[in-house]
Design a protein around this motif. Structure first.
Motif, mmCIF file in Angstrom:
data_model
loop_
_atom_site.group_PDB
_atom_site.id
_atom_site.type_symbol
_atom_site.label_atom_id
_atom_site.label_comp_id
_atom_site.label_asym_id
_atom_site.label_seq_id
_atom_site.Cartn_x
_atom_site.Cartn_y
_atom_site.Cartn_z
ATOM 1 N N LEU A 54 0.702 -1.283 -0.051
ATOM 2 C CA LEU A 54 -0.159 0.012 0.087
ATOM 3 C C LEU A 54 0.711 1.088 -0.065
ATOM 4 C CD1 LEU A 54 -2.776 -1.000 2.441
ATOM 5 C CD2 LEU A 54 -2.984 -0.756 0.111
ATOM 6 N N CYS A 55 2.133 1.362 0.185
ATOM 7 C CA CYS A 55 2.721 2.238 0.326
ATOM 8 C C CYS A 55 3.660 2.780 -0.978
ATOM 9 C CB CYS A 55 3.911 2.510 1.414
ATOM 10 S SG CYS A 55 5.154 1.295 1.089
ATOM 11 N N GLU A 58 1.050 8.368 -1.727
ATOM 12 C CA GLU A 58 0.358 8.910 -0.618
ATOM 13 C C GLU A 58 -0.976 8.446 -0.553
ATOM 14 O OE1 GLU A 58 0.038 13.496 1.108
ATOM 15 O OE2 GLU A 58 0.387 13.183 -1.097
ATOM 16 N N ARG A 59 -1.144 8.083 0.880
ATOM 17 C CA ARG A 59 -2.566 7.760 1.208
ATOM 18 C C ARG A 59 -3.284 8.527 1.969
ATOM 19 N NH1 ARG A 59 -3.480 3.920 -2.427
ATOM 20 N NH2 ARG A 59 -1.626 2.405 -2.612
ATOM 21 N N SER A 60 -4.601 8.502 1.895
ATOM 22 C CA SER A 60 -5.465 9.615 2.998
ATOM 23 C C SER A 60 -5.421 9.075 4.175
ATOM 24 C CB SER A 60 -6.912 9.667 2.261
ATOM 25 O OG SER A 60 -7.377 8.462 2.377
ATOM 26 N N THR A 63 -7.889 6.068 4.532
ATOM 27 C CA THR A 63 -7.283 4.637 4.071
ATOM 28 C C THR A 63 -6.335 4.151 4.981
ATOM 29 O OG1 THR A 63 -7.453 5.601 1.584
ATOM 30 C CG2 THR A 63 -6.050 3.617 2.281
ATOM 31 N N THR A 67 -6.815 0.623 6.797
ATOM 32 C CA THR A 67 -5.751 -0.510 7.036
ATOM 33 C C THR A 67 -5.552 -0.933 8.452
ATOM 34 O OG1 THR A 67 -5.075 0.488 4.816
ATOM 35 C CG2 THR A 67 -3.648 -0.839 6.072
ATOM 36 N N GLU A 122 2.815 10.886 7.014
ATOM 37 C CA GLU A 122 2.547 10.962 5.614
ATOM 38 C C GLU A 122 2.544 12.130 5.064
ATOM 39 O OE1 GLU A 122 1.486 8.231 2.423
ATOM 40 O OE2 GLU A 122 2.311 7.821 4.192
#
Length: 178
Positions: A54-55, A58-60, A63, A67, A122
């Motif tokens: 998943l990395c 950039e994730r919100s 999210t 996870t 992040e």
């Protein structure tokens, strides 16, 4: 912007270490025993694989938190299933996810703390990367403009018309219907 492999490994390591450490700490605070080293290592490997998948970008915060909820449930079940005496102390019914309020509260607290920490980290990381990328593009001199290859110039020659054709009308198109 997508993350390259060294950055992905660093982000995965941070995500997995914080997630598993807080899960183990929350598990002990919730009334369970400390996980065995093999269970913690297995949880770290599983969370690392999830994080690596998943990395890539950039994730919100949403999210990240979803996870983490899944990871906390998985880690809880892993830590709870390592011994029979642990299951009876822990309050599990038939190996399911029947948890007492203290255990649920501590795992959710670990999820919220981890989610906030990772979401802020992040955002800060991607902000630094965007600024660094912008500065690097300012430091590098721009490439000279590429001039397109032009076709060779066309040389035309004007041929004067013969006097017989000077007053004729040329009409183009299909013939008219009869």
């Amino acid at each position: 912007m997508r993350a390259q492999l060294p950055l992905r490994f660093a982000r995965t390591a941070a995500f997995a270490a914080v997630c598993v450490a807080l899960a183990a700490f929350a598990h002990v605070l919730g009334g369970g025993s400390a996980p065995a080293p093999w269970a913690a290592a297995l949880g770290l490997a599983g969370v690392s694989l999830l994080g690596l998948a998943l990395c890539g970008r950039e994730r919100s915060a949403g999210t990240i938190n979803l996870t983490l909820v899944g990871a906390q449930i998985g880690l809880h079940e892993l830590f709870a299933g390592e011994g029979a005496s642990y299951v009876s102390v822990h309050g599990h019914a038939q190996g399911g996810l029947a948890v007492n309020a203290g255990m649920l509260l501590t795992h959710l607290t670990a999820t919220v703390i981890t989610g906030l920490w990772l979401a802020r980290g992040e955002a800060a990381l991607w902000s630094v990367l965007h600024r660094l990328g912008r500065r690097l593009t300012l430091l590098v001199p721009p490439a000279p403009p590429v001039r397109p290859r032009c076709a060779p110039p066309v040389v035309t020659r004007v041929i004067p018309l013969r006097p017989a054709f000077r007053h004729s009308v040329a009409r183009r198109g299909p013939p008219l219907p009869a």
